[in-house]
Design an enzyme around this catalytic site. Structure first.
Site, mmCIF file in Angstrom:
data_model
loop_
_atom_site.group_PDB
_atom_site.id
_atom_site.type_symbol
_atom_site.label_atom_id
_atom_site.label_comp_id
_atom_site.label_asym_id
_atom_site.label_seq_id
_atom_site.Cartn_x
_atom_site.Cartn_y
_atom_site.Cartn_z
ATOM 1 N N LEU A 97 0.836 -1.195 0.000
ATOM 2 C CA LEU A 97 0.000 0.000 0.000
ATOM 3 C C LEU A 97 0.869 1.242 0.000
ATOM 4 O O LEU A 97 1.954 1.262 0.607
ATOM 5 C CB LEU A 97 -0.892 -0.001 1.237
ATOM 6 C CG LEU A 97 -1.932 -1.105 1.292
ATOM 7 C CD1 LEU A 97 -2.867 -0.899 2.472
ATOM 8 C CD2 LEU A 97 -2.745 -1.160 0.006
ATOM 9 N N GLY A 142 1.355 -5.151 1.395
ATOM 10 C CA GLY A 142 0.259 -5.237 0.410
ATOM 11 C C GLY A 142 0.663 -5.990 -0.846
ATOM 12 O O GLY A 142 -0.175 -6.628 -1.486
ATOM 13 N N ASN A 164 4.969 -7.566 6.447
ATOM 14 C CA ASN A 164 5.822 -6.875 7.422
ATOM 15 C C ASN A 164 5.102 -5.725 8.105
ATOM 16 O O ASN A 164 5.727 -4.811 8.631
ATOM 17 C CB ASN A 164 7.074 -6.335 6.714
ATOM 18 C CG ASN A 164 6.725 -5.328 5.639
ATOM 19 O OD1 ASN A 164 5.738 -5.491 4.942
ATOM 20 N ND2 ASN A 164 7.516 -4.283 5.511
ATOM 21 N N GLU A 165 3.769 -5.738 8.099
ATOM 22 C CA GLU A 165 3.011 -4.597 8.616
ATOM 23 C C GLU A 165 3.443 -4.156 10.009
ATOM 24 O O GLU A 165 3.506 -2.964 10.304
ATOM 25 C CB GLU A 165 1.502 -4.914 8.624
ATOM 26 C CG GLU A 165 0.820 -4.718 7.291
ATOM 27 C CD GLU A 165 1.052 -5.858 6.308
ATOM 28 O OE1 GLU A 165 1.856 -6.757 6.613
ATOM 29 O OE2 GLU A 165 0.430 -5.861 5.233
HETATM 30 C C1 LIG Z 1 -6.192 -3.540 16.205
HETATM 31 C C2 LIG Z 1 -6.332 -3.744 14.766
HETATM 32 C C3 LIG Z 1 -7.021 -2.622 14.191
HETATM 33 C C4 LIG Z 1 -7.329 -2.492 12.933
HETATM 34 C C5 LIG Z 1 -7.045 -3.451 11.853
HETATM 35 C C6 LIG Z 1 -7.747 -2.991 10.658
HETATM 36 C C7 LIG Z 1 -7.129 -2.803 9.547
HETATM 37 C C8 LIG Z 1 -5.670 -3.023 9.324
HETATM 38 C C9 LIG Z 1 -4.880 -1.792 9.544
HETATM 39 C C10 LIG Z 1 -3.875 -1.492 8.798
HETATM 40 C C11 LIG Z 1 -3.416 -2.352 7.704
HETATM 41 C C12 LIG Z 1 -2.613 -1.584 6.761
HETATM 42 C C13 LIG Z 1 -2.006 -2.514 5.764
HETATM 43 C C14 LIG Z 1 -0.940 -2.144 5.115
HETATM 44 C C15 LIG Z 1 -0.297 -2.974 4.111
HETATM 45 C C16 LIG Z 1 0.828 -2.262 3.404
HETATM 46 O O1 LIG Z 1 1.073 -2.567 2.285
HETATM 47 S S1 LIG Z 1 1.681 -1.040 4.185
HETATM 48 C C17 LIG Z 1 3.010 -0.635 3.096
HETATM 49 C C18 LIG Z 1 4.191 -1.389 3.500
HETATM 50 N N1 LIG Z 1 5.217 -1.309 2.526
HETATM 51 C C19 LIG Z 1 6.491 -1.362 2.852
HETATM 52 O O2 LIG Z 1 6.832 -1.474 4.005
HETATM 53 C C20 LIG Z 1 7.455 -1.278 1.748
HETATM 54 C C21 LIG Z 1 8.319 -0.092 1.879
HETATM 55 N N2 LIG Z 1 9.265 -0.051 0.803
HETATM 56 C C22 LIG Z 1 10.423 -0.734 0.808
HETATM 57 O O3 LIG Z 1 10.744 -1.444 1.726
HETATM 58 C C23 LIG Z 1 11.290 -0.563 -0.383
HETATM 59 O O4 LIG Z 1 10.855 0.564 -1.085
HETATM 60 C C24 LIG Z 1 11.314 -1.780 -1.336
HETATM 61 C C25 LIG Z 1 12.002 -2.958 -0.642
HETATM 62 C C26 LIG Z 1 9.911 -2.174 -1.770
HETATM 63 C C27 LIG Z 1 12.114 -1.397 -2.603
HETATM 64 O O5 LIG Z 1 13.370 -0.890 -2.233
HETATM 65 P P1 LIG Z 1 14.240 -0.073 -3.286
HETATM 66 O O6 LIG Z 1 14.305 -0.805 -4.565
HETATM 67 O O7 LIG Z 1 15.505 0.283 -2.606
HETATM 68 O O8 LIG Z 1 13.374 1.233 -3.574
HETATM 69 P P2 LIG Z 1 13.201 2.494 -2.624
HETATM 70 O O9 LIG Z 1 13.081 2.121 -1.215
HETATM 71 O O10 LIG Z 1 14.221 3.489 -2.981
HETATM 72 O O11 LIG Z 1 11.762 2.985 -3.096
HETATM 73 C C28 LIG Z 1 11.589 3.765 -4.285
HETATM 74 C C29 LIG Z 1 10.675 4.890 -3.969
HETATM 75 O O12 LIG Z 1 9.392 4.399 -3.635
HETATM 76 C C30 LIG Z 1 8.991 4.884 -2.376
HETATM 77 N N3 LIG Z 1 8.205 3.846 -1.714
HETATM 78 C C31 LIG Z 1 8.578 2.588 -1.495
HETATM 79 N N4 LIG Z 1 7.598 1.913 -0.919
HETATM 80 C C32 LIG Z 1 6.589 2.775 -0.776
HETATM 81 C C33 LIG Z 1 5.276 2.642 -0.238
HETATM 82 N N5 LIG Z 1 4.817 1.477 0.239
HETATM 83 N N6 LIG Z 1 4.492 3.713 -0.244
HETATM 84 C C34 LIG Z 1 4.923 4.887 -0.746
HETATM 85 N N7 LIG Z 1 6.155 5.075 -1.258
HETATM 86 C C35 LIG Z 1 6.967 4.021 -1.282
HETATM 87 C C36 LIG Z 1 10.299 5.155 -1.666
HETATM 88 O O13 LIG Z 1 10.125 6.055 -0.620
HETATM 89 C C37 LIG Z 1 11.115 5.703 -2.780
HETATM 90 O O14 LIG Z 1 10.674 7.034 -2.988
HETATM 91 P P3 LIG Z 1 11.719 8.169 -3.320
HETATM 92 O O15 LIG Z 1 12.354 7.764 -4.615
HETATM 93 O O16 LIG Z 1 12.670 8.206 -2.173
HETATM 94 O O17 LIG Z 1 10.886 9.394 -3.420
#
Ligand SMILES: CC/C=C\C/C=C\C/C=C\CC/C=C/CC(=O)SCCNC(=O)CCNC(=O)[C@H](O)C(C)(C)COP(=O)(O)OP(=O)(O)OC[C@H]1O[C@@H](n2cnc3c(N)ncnc32)[C@H](O)[C@@H]1OP(=O)(O)O
Length: 581
Positions: A97, A142, A164-165
């Site tokens: 997400l 996501g 990894n949430e």
């Molecule tokens: C009590 C219970 C109550 C309620 C429950 C009810 C509901 C549940 C509640 C919540 C659930 C929410 C669920 C969420 C699911 C998700 O998906 S959360 C998102 C998690 N994602 C991540 O953790 C991934 C983060 N990204 C990375 O680790 C790396 O980017 C990745 C390994 C994918 C790639 O690495 P690399 O090739 O080095 O690229 P960069 O890190 O440089 O990334 C490139 C640019 O993209 C931007 N970016 C990366 N990921 C995201 C993202 N997920 N969202 C937005 N932007 C992202 C990153 O910042 C870089 O941007 P830049 O170039 O620096 O501007």
């Protein structure tokens, strides 16, 4: 009961077939936002959906909506028997997400966002087709939820996958948990989920989170798909629903409550702090890697630069959720490209309307969905239809943000990105923020922290006074005058208001191009000691003085003051060889 529904659904899909999908179903189609494409193979009945939303295939509202719609259509398309999801990005399948959707969210949008995420998951998890993931890059959170909703997962070596949430301080939804349990078992899921484990492809294979490893996951999926398609669809589909029915039913029953929890949970202060820290880390990790400051803004600027290269065409970049009037005017002036940013407060309906209206007229229409805004700031009265008189290239950036990490945008970045041969390119940078701190970096990388009143602030880079003459409403307006008034008194303001002082500067500047650079700075500083730190004020003040002052000269003052590297010296050299100077 569930199976009966499924049978009914399959039957009704048959009758819907043809209505739901365009006639030209086979071949390659692109999404509205160009964020993914679908390649439908008539011979095999397999459609490959390739996500291509730079930089990370992160799932924001619009991306999910479009993707979901495409999957739902394929689900109803009789001639489609299999779907493969993959990515065109070199190292990311999907980063999950879009965290920016959850960080400092707009309540309405947050609700829509989660609803759509639930929807896409259902479309995938209950798809009657054989669905596979060719995971050719990282697939956290996501990204993994999406992959888990498919029937078979083939992953490229070394990349990582997992839910990894908890690492972000959030919790995977119960239905994602259920789908994980169904694949890797209760104990392993509980362990992985609590620790927010990300597994390498090799580890993931060991725990059955993925089914295969391949250097070419797409090809491997296509091959594997052929085995699956040897079986009669109805038997395979019913078996799938027999297995998944209880999870789907549970999700459907619980989705309203799940949504309520989500919209309550995400805006909580602690969650926001955790998300903020995670975002910061994500950005600073990148910064370290590249040894350079990369922000959304820089990304936008890079894209703009790329587009500017084709400067034989009238090019207009419209960034910000304005009302589209500018774009309309540009069409009249023969503009060929438009880029629009949208943000949380944007009027979605209106943006869609603009996009639909203009799609055919523009060669390119790109939306940057991640820009953010905290307050709408309208450019009063730009509706004058006089854009045909504009220079070839106009760039208007409206960057509105309350996110400090984005405020490293500065004159430095802009000037570096827009080399001087765009001398006739007026570049307006308008910002509006209630943040009190802006970081300015000049070419020496010297950081100046500047307090800014918490009212709207606008800084502008004006390279061509003719343009101002041609855009009457961009001449100093009440609005800007008001802005100027809220600026603290400064040496620079003094300089510009004091006719004598200014004349002195002007006289000096007329001569200075012939002088060695080292001698320029001390002289300017003699006139205006804190000039370097007054850039913002100066830009604003310039507007007020538009009729009286020569912008080029003023522009050169601060260009010079803010710079003392080779790049700037080159600019000076170019300038000094120009007739007008
Ligand atoms: C009590 C219970 C109550 C309620 C429950 C009810 C509901 C549940 C509640 C919540 C659930 C929410 C669920 C969420 C699911 C998700 O998906 S959360 C998102 C998690 N994602 C991540 O953790 C991934 C983060 N990204 C990375 O680790 C790396 O980017 C990745 C390994 C994918 C790639 O690495 P690399 O090739 O080095 O690229 P960069 O890190 O440089 O990334 C490139 C640019 O993209 C931007 N970016 C990366 N990921 C995201 C993202 N997920 N969202 C937005 N932007 C992202 C990153 O910042 C870089 O941007 P830049 O170039 O620096 O501007």
């Amino acid at each position: 009961m569930f199976l009966r529904n499924v049978m009914r659904k399959i039957a009704s899909q048959k009758s819907l077939n043809g209505l739901a999908i365009k006639k030209n179903y086979f071949g390659t189609t692109s999404s509205l936002l160009d964020d993914f494409s679908i390649n439908a193979n008539e011979k095999t009945g397999v459609s490959v959906i390739t996500m291509s939303k730079t930089p990370a295939n992160s799932l924001n509202l619009e991306f999910i909506q479009e993707l979901s719609m495409a999957i739902q259509k394929l689900n109803m398309e009789k001639s489609c028997r299999g779907i493969i999801l993959t990515s065109s990005l070199p190292s990311i399948f999907s980063a999950g997400l879009d965290i920016l959707e959850m960080y400092q969210p707009e309540p309405d949008r947050l609700e829509k966002f989660w609803t759509e995420f639930q929807e896409i998951w259902l479309a995938l998890y209950s798809s009657p087709k054989t669905v596979m993931s060719a995971i050719n890059g990282h697939s956290p959170a996501g990204g993994c939820i999406i992959a888990l909703a498919t029937d078979y997962r083939i992953m490229k070596p070394k990349f990582t996958i997992g839910l990894n949430e908890t690492m972000l301080g959030i919790v995977a939804p119960f239905w994602a948990e259920d789908s994980m349990k169904a694949v890797i078992g209760q104990r392993r899921s509980e362990y992985s989920l609590q620790l927010g484990k990300l597994y390498t492809a090799e580890e993931a294979l060991q725990i059955n989170l993925i089914d295969e490893i391949s250097d070419n996951p797409l090809q491997a999926c296509e091959d594997e798909m052929m085995n699956w398609l040897k079986l009669p669809d109805h038997a395979r589909t019913l078996t799938k629903f027999q297995n998944r029915g209880h999870i789907i039913e549970k999700m459907k029953k619980g989705r309203k409550e799940d949504l309520e929890k989500f919209v309550k949970f995400i805006p909580r202060e602690g969650i926001q702090m955790a998300l903020g820290t995670y975002l910061d880390n994500l950005k600073s990790r990148k910064k370290k890697q590249l040894k350079t400051c990369v922000s959304d803004v820089e990304l936008i600027v890079r894209k703009i630069k790329y587009n500017l290269e084709d400067y034989t065409k009238t090019t207009f970049f419209y960034l910000g959720a304005q009302d589209g009037i500018l774009a309309e005017n540009l069409i009249n002036s023969g503009c060929k490209k438009v880029i629009v940013t949208e943000h949380k407060k944007s009027n979605e309906e209106h943006l869609n309307e603009i996009q639909n209206r203009f799609r055919e007229k523009f060669l390119r229409f790109t939306r940057f969905p991640n820009s953010r805004i905290i307050e709408e700031y309208k450019l009063d009265g730009l509706e004058e239809k006089n854009w045909h008189t504009q220079p070839k290239v106009a760039v208007i950036l409206t960057l509105l943000t309350n996110d400090r990490s984005k405020l490293s945008l500065n004159s430095y970045l802009l000037r570096k990105q827009f080399p001087f041969n765009f001398g006739r390119t007026p570049i307006f940078l308008l910002t509006d923020n209630t943040e009190s701190k802006v970081i300015l970096m000049n070419e020496t990388n010297l950081q100046t922290e500047k307090r800014i009143p918490s009212r709207a602030l606008s800084y502008m880079f004006l390279y061509d006074r003719t343009l101002l003459a041609e855009i009457p409403r961009l001449k100093p307006s009440q609005k800007y005058t008001k802005l100027i008034k809220i600026q603290p008194k400064s040496d620079l303001v003094d300089l510009l208001y004091d006719e004598d002082k200014f004349k002195e500067a002007e006289v000096f500047l007329k001569h200075f191009f012939n002088k060695p650079y080292e001698r320029v700075i001390p002289k300017i500083e003699k006139i205006c000691p804190n000039l370097g730190s007054e850039l913002i004020d100066m830009n604003i003040t310039m507007l007020d003085r538009v009729k009286d002052l020569d912008f080029r000269i003023i522009g050169e003052i601060f260009r010079l003051v803010a710079s003392n590297d080779n790049y700037s010296r080159n600019i000076i050299r170019v300038l000094s060889s120009r007739h007008e100077f």
